[in-house]
Design an enzyme around this catalytic site. Structure first.
Site, short mmCIF file in Angstrom:
data_model
loop_
_atom_site.label_atom_id
_atom_site.label_comp_id
_atom_site.label_asym_id
_atom_site.label_seq_id
_atom_site.Cartn_x
_atom_site.Cartn_y
_atom_site.Cartn_z
N GLU A 1 0.88 -1.17 0.00
CA GLU A 1 0.00 0.00 0.00
C GLU A 1 0.91 1.21 0.00
O GLU A 1 1.54 1.54 1.01
CB GLU A 1 -0.92 -0.02 1.22
CG GLU A 1 -2.08 0.96 1.13
CD GLU A 1 -1.75 2.33 1.69
OE1 GLU A 1 -1.46 3.24 0.88
OE2 GLU A 1 -1.78 2.49 2.91
N CYS B 1 -1.86 9.00 2.94
CA CYS B 1 -1.79 8.53 1.55
C CYS B 1 -3.10 8.78 0.81
O CYS B 1 -3.10 9.05 -0.39
CB CYS B 1 -1.46 7.03 1.52
SG CYS B 1 0.17 6.62 2.14
#
Length: 466
Positions: free
Chosen positions: A229, A263
């Site tokens: 990720e 993010c």
């Protein structure tokens, strides 16, 4: 060797921790492997019960863990409390659903055979986790994997060693056996050796795409499963029929959550011509109203950046964008006070190929792009090497879903900011990584999906074609 935990709001050293040396590292890997041999056979109902216990420990000590996060990486205290609660939620979720997600599946196949798909644990899994959500990132890995029968080894970011130790203590207090979850306080230079160790069966990383490439290369050479990720530069698309008050309010939250260090934060605001001026004016006004200050103060909206070097990097990106023709509408200079504080910043007229156009800006900096229409908005949204999340804002929900399907992203939201939810798969595409965390998909990433064929009539002919 030692690791210092430093408060980014003050620069003060909080505590010093001893690093895990090479001998201790090998010993912990061996103990983890030994623990796995027993843990894999513990009934899943017991594993689920222990996860629920971990959720209880989190809730009982919310203030302690929240203050630890805030002191180590600067997260506003109210958001830190919410992070602790979310960790408890993911423990509850897998405490309720793990057995359902991992139960054997009987599949219709040959009429003279019983065919079953089983989901069995792999072994010790290395988790390389970042500092920005120092509890949540770890728990969204640990909850499904411990429930699945794997054991976890955590290499946490070097600026949150206290969080790493606290998480290990939580699992111990919840009743998990010794060494089912282990913290390795090691330098990043040692990660390759850990991945290459025969006792490690898989690796998950949340971090930069550069770190992801390095981890994937090492794990790939060892034929070990990875989940990555990575970074994101999420578009926030505002169409001409967007509900403006709600859109602006959420846009500010989507950019500034965790002081902009996320993010899945909205980073590129792509606005159609008809409402561009209105959006920029209202958005800039709301960004300017946010309170920058001591993250332990309940009134603070934006705390410090997690490290001074991260602030410097962010400011360099802003400066270079301005030098190439970008216009600062708000902010744009570090706050003149002690600590690594950067103010809410709005940049418009961003040139193509400028840092604010091509790179991830990991802080409270919003870039706003003007586009003529919906088609151009979708094109601009997808004009990035990242593909983590995206959102679109419109009064027409059918239109919104249609646009959401056009985004090149792992997550797409209509009239809502991008967020993770234990009930839904989480992950990205392109340079934002691969694999999925959370929900049923997440618990099945690090298992052996095994086909079991039981022939019930040995006298039947067998198909020998592979």
């Amino acid at each position: 060797m030692s690791i210092e935990s430093t408060n980014p709001a003050t620069g003060d050293v909080i505590e010093t921790y001893d690093e895990t040396n090479a001998s201790e590292r090998s010993e912990r890997l061996e103990r983890a492997q030994t623990a796995f041999e027993e843990w894999r056979d513990v009934p899943i109902e017991t594993r689920q019960r222990l996860l629920v216990n971990a959720g209880d420990v989190l809730r009982e000590n919310t203030e302690e863990y929240a203050e630890l996060m805030t002191r180590e990486m600067g997260k506003p205290i109210e958001q830190a409390r919410a992070e602790v609660e979310k960790c408890a939620w993911v423990c509850d979720y897998y405490g309720e659903h793990a057995a359902e997600f991992l139960q054997d599946e009987v599949v219709a196949s040959d009429p003279n055979a019983r065919t079953v798909v089983a989901h069995q644990p792999l072994g010790p899994i290395l988790a390389i986790m970042p500092w920005n959500f120092p509890f949540w990132q770890v728990f969204r890995f640990a909850a499904p994997n411990l429930a699945a029968g794997n054991v976890g080894l955590l290499k946490h970011a070097s600026n949150v060693p206290g969080c790493a130790r606290a998480i290990a203590d939580i699992f111990h207090e919840a009743g998990f056996p010794e060494d089912v979850f282990t913290t390795l306080l090691i330098d990043s230079s040692e990660i390759e050796a850990v991945i290459e160790d025969d006792r490690i069966q898989g690796v998950t990383l949340t971090g930069s795409d550069g770190a992801g490439r390095a981890v994937a290369e090492t794990a790939g050479s060892e034929l070990k499963k990875t989940v990555l990720e990575l970074g994101g530069s999420d578009p926030f698309v505002v169409l001409e029929d967007a509900p403006m008050e709600e859109t602006v309010e959420t846009a500010v939250q989507a950019r500034l959550l965790n002081s902009g260090q996320s993010c899945i934060a909205a980073k590129r605001f792509i606005v159609v011509e008809d409402v561009y001026d209105e959006f920029v004016d209202r958005f800039t006004e709301e960004m300017d109203a946010q309170v920058v200050g001591d993250p332990l103060d309940e009134e603070t909206d934006i705390g410090p950046q997690a490290r001074p070097d991260l602030l410097d990097q962010l400011h360099e990106q802003v400066q270079e964008t301005v030098e190439q023709g970008g216009e600062i509408r708000l902010g744009g200079e570090p706050v003149d006070r002690e600590g690594a504080f950067y103010p809410p910043t709005v940049v418009t007229d961003v040139p193509e190929d400028a840092p604010a156009d091509q790179e991830e800006l990991f802080g409270p900096v919003a870039t706003v792009f003007r586009v003529p229409d919906e088609a151009a908005a979708i094109e601009k949204a997808n004009d990035t090497r990242f593909g983590l999340g995206a959102s679109v804002w419109t009064d027409d929900l059918e239109r919104g879903e249609r646009v959401a399907r056009e985004f090149e992203s792992g997550l797409a939201f209509v009239n809502e900011l991008v967020k993770s939810d234990p009930r839904l798969p989480f992950g990205g595409v392109k340079d934002s990584g691969y694999g999925r965390e959370l929900a049923r998909d997440g618990i099945r990433e690090f298992v052996n999906t095994k086909t079991i064929w039981v022939q019930q009539d040995a006298g039947e002919e067998t198909d020998l074609v592979e």
